[in-house]
Design an enzyme around this catalytic site. Sequence first.
Site, PDB file in Angstrom:
ATOM      1  N   LYS A  11      25.479  -6.988  31.178  1.00 35.54           N
ATOM      2  CA  LYS A  11      24.678  -7.821  32.072  1.00 35.54           C
ATOM      3  C   LYS A  11      24.244  -9.133  31.416  1.00 35.54           C
ATOM      4  O   LYS A  11      23.848 -10.064  32.100  1.00 35.54           O
ATOM      5  CB  LYS A  11      23.466  -7.064  32.598  1.00 35.54           C
ATOM      6  CG  LYS A  11      22.426  -6.689  31.571  1.00 35.54           C
ATOM      7  CD  LYS A  11      21.291  -5.888  32.203  1.00 35.54           C
ATOM      8  CE  LYS A  11      20.255  -5.445  31.194  1.00 35.54           C
ATOM      9  NZ  LYS A  11      19.571  -6.551  30.532  1.00 35.54           N
ATOM     10  N   ASP A  12      24.316  -9.209  30.068  1.00 30.98           N
ATOM     11  CA  ASP A  12      23.947 -10.437  29.369  1.00 30.98           C
ATOM     12  C   ASP A  12      25.095 -11.442  29.291  1.00 30.98           C
ATOM     13  O   ASP A  12      24.876 -12.602  28.914  1.00 30.98           O
ATOM     14  CB  ASP A  12      23.486 -10.123  27.929  1.00 30.98           C
ATOM     15  CG  ASP A  12      22.184  -9.342  27.888  1.00 30.98           C
ATOM     16  OD1 ASP A  12      21.397  -9.442  28.849  1.00 30.98           O
ATOM     17  OD2 ASP A  12      21.958  -8.633  26.890  1.00 30.98           O
ATOM     18  N   ARG A  54      14.845 -10.651  39.478  1.00 27.21           N
ATOM     19  CA  ARG A  54      15.532  -9.718  40.385  1.00 27.21           C
ATOM     20  C   ARG A  54      14.642  -8.519  40.697  1.00 27.21           C
ATOM     21  O   ARG A  54      14.488  -8.123  41.860  1.00 27.21           O
ATOM     22  CB  ARG A  54      16.838  -9.245  39.732  1.00 27.21           C
ATOM     23  CG  ARG A  54      17.479  -8.040  40.412  1.00 27.21           C
ATOM     24  CD  ARG A  54      18.602  -7.457  39.557  1.00 27.21           C
ATOM     25  NE  ARG A  54      18.139  -6.928  38.281  1.00 27.21           N
ATOM     26  CZ  ARG A  54      17.596  -5.725  38.113  1.00 27.21           C
ATOM     27  NH1 ARG A  54      17.422  -4.923  39.155  1.00 27.21           N
ATOM     28  NH2 ARG A  54      17.220  -5.316  36.910  1.00 27.21           N
ATOM     29  N   ARG A  55      14.048  -7.937  39.648  1.00 29.08           N
ATOM     30  CA  ARG A  55      13.165  -6.795  39.863  1.00 29.08           C
ATOM     31  C   ARG A  55      11.923  -7.200  40.643  1.00 29.08           C
ATOM     32  O   ARG A  55      11.468  -6.481  41.538  1.00 29.08           O
ATOM     33  CB  ARG A  55      12.771  -6.175  38.525  1.00 29.08           C
ATOM     34  CG  ARG A  55      13.902  -5.425  37.836  1.00 29.08           C
ATOM     35  CD  ARG A  55      13.539  -5.016  36.429  1.00 29.08           C
ATOM     36  NE  ARG A  55      14.587  -4.217  35.805  1.00 29.08           N
ATOM     37  CZ  ARG A  55      14.850  -4.220  34.506  1.00 29.08           C
ATOM     38  NH1 ARG A  55      14.139  -4.982  33.692  1.00 29.08           N
ATOM     39  NH2 ARG A  55      15.811  -3.466  34.009  1.00 29.08           N
ATOM     40  N   ARG A  75       7.936 -10.338  28.141  1.00 25.72           N
ATOM     41  CA  ARG A  75       9.106 -10.344  27.252  1.00 25.72           C
ATOM     42  C   ARG A  75       8.898  -9.266  26.208  1.00 25.72           C
ATOM     43  O   ARG A  75       7.847  -8.670  26.119  1.00 25.72           O
ATOM     44  CB  ARG A  75       9.235 -11.697  26.532  1.00 25.72           C
ATOM     45  CG  ARG A  75       9.764 -12.867  27.342  1.00 25.72           C
ATOM     46  CD  ARG A  75      11.263 -12.882  27.546  1.00 25.72           C
ATOM     47  NE  ARG A  75      12.095 -12.476  26.415  1.00 25.72           N
ATOM     48  CZ  ARG A  75      12.657 -13.296  25.544  1.00 25.72           C
ATOM     49  NH1 ARG A  75      12.430 -14.588  25.614  1.00 25.72           N
ATOM     50  NH2 ARG A  75      13.443 -12.833  24.590  1.00 25.72           N
ATOM     51  N   ARG A  83       7.141  -3.489  25.468  1.00 31.02           N
ATOM     52  CA  ARG A  83       6.900  -3.395  26.908  1.00 31.02           C
ATOM     53  C   ARG A  83       6.146  -2.112  27.274  1.00 31.02           C
ATOM     54  O   ARG A  83       5.183  -2.153  28.042  1.00 31.02           O
ATOM     55  CB  ARG A  83       8.229  -3.484  27.662  1.00 31.02           C
ATOM     56  CG  ARG A  83       8.886  -4.851  27.494  1.00 31.02           C
ATOM     57  CD  ARG A  83      10.215  -4.943  28.221  1.00 31.02           C
ATOM     58  NE  ARG A  83      10.853  -6.233  27.927  1.00 31.02           N
ATOM     59  CZ  ARG A  83      11.495  -6.979  28.821  1.00 31.02           C
ATOM     60  NH1 ARG A  83      11.592  -6.579  30.061  1.00 31.02           N
ATOM     61  NH2 ARG A  83      12.049  -8.118  28.466  1.00 31.02           N
ATOM     62  N   CYS A 126      22.529 -15.086  34.740  1.00 33.65           N
ATOM     63  CA  CYS A 126      22.042 -13.708  34.647  1.00 33.65           C
ATOM     64  C   CYS A 126      20.516 -13.624  34.699  1.00 33.65           C
ATOM     65  O   CYS A 126      19.964 -12.535  34.664  1.00 33.65           O
ATOM     66  CB  CYS A 126      22.578 -13.028  33.388  1.00 33.65           C
ATOM     67  SG  CYS A 126      22.083 -13.789  31.839  1.00 33.65           S
TER      68      CYS A 126
END
Length: 339
Positions: free
Chosen positions: A101-102, A149-150, A171, A177, A264
């Site tokens: 995805k990166d 997106r989330r 981040r 997190r 992305c």
Amino acid sequence: MSEPREPKGRAPAAAPLGRTDQEGVLRLGTRRSKLAMAQSGQVADAVSRVTGRPVELVEITTYGDTSREHLSQIGGTGVFVTALRDALLRGEVDFAVHSLKDLPTAQPAELVLAAVPVREDARDVLVARDGLTFAELPDGARIGTGSSRRMAQLNAYARSHRTEIRTVPIRGNIDTRIGYVHSGELDAVVLAAAGLRRIGRIAEATDFLPVDTVLPAPGQGALAIECAADNAALAAALAELDDPVTRVAVTAERSLLAALEAGCSAPVGAFADLLADGQIVSEMRLRGVVGTTDGSTLVQLSTTGPVPETHDQAMELGRELAAEMLAKGAAGLMGERAH
């Protein structure tokens, strides 16, 4: 983990897979994070089994690792990838492992995506205080994520269920997190299931978010193994790890992303899966979504067609769905970013 692994056998000395190492040690370029090291270590073991060569991890720091800005501000596209690709092009490593995805959707001619192994769980998960599921979160719950997106999909889901949440841009690595939840600063964070599984912490997830609720990032859960295009022997060996079903699925997802002309860090979700009629796999379904980060506007569509048998067919599936989404107004949502 950076120590070379003992070879389980030797390939013929006349056909070294690495460019420069006379002893046949293959150098794998990886980011330094705990997750990157874990997934690269898993790939290293698989490559050792396939090639009979020891694999040494070479840790590389990327711009995305050192910048403290949010991904939407530094562009997102390629920030975790460029340093690894530069090391490949300079011959400092023989191959590299990325979270797919990166990867930017444009593939450099000098490099080849030699393998996309079997995909891990593509879903997002919630890690919430007190073991809460998403439905159990109180009104006004603070949910941390670095992904627009989330944010778009979580806010839209909350709106549709007449609840209120606050998405907070964050981040940091997985420890950082989850630490926001343990400290009480946030009620929950949203992470990729694949990452938690790869570092052995999936038990900390308090809820799995179905793809019907939150579509993952294009390519989420999949790894990309990349090497120099002119290293044909190594590319052929790495191709042993390729999973054709995963490759066509992520190719369709990334084609959608490219056709929307989005990086992305854009608020785009996409997921391709196989549809079965009994025991017979009959079709591939591709779903896509783009939306404003506050969830007030979403364009969400899907298309179904024969399972792609070639790269071009998978690309076409993505382009077709992107065209439908653009016709429904997706282009006007592309500029939305998390702040």
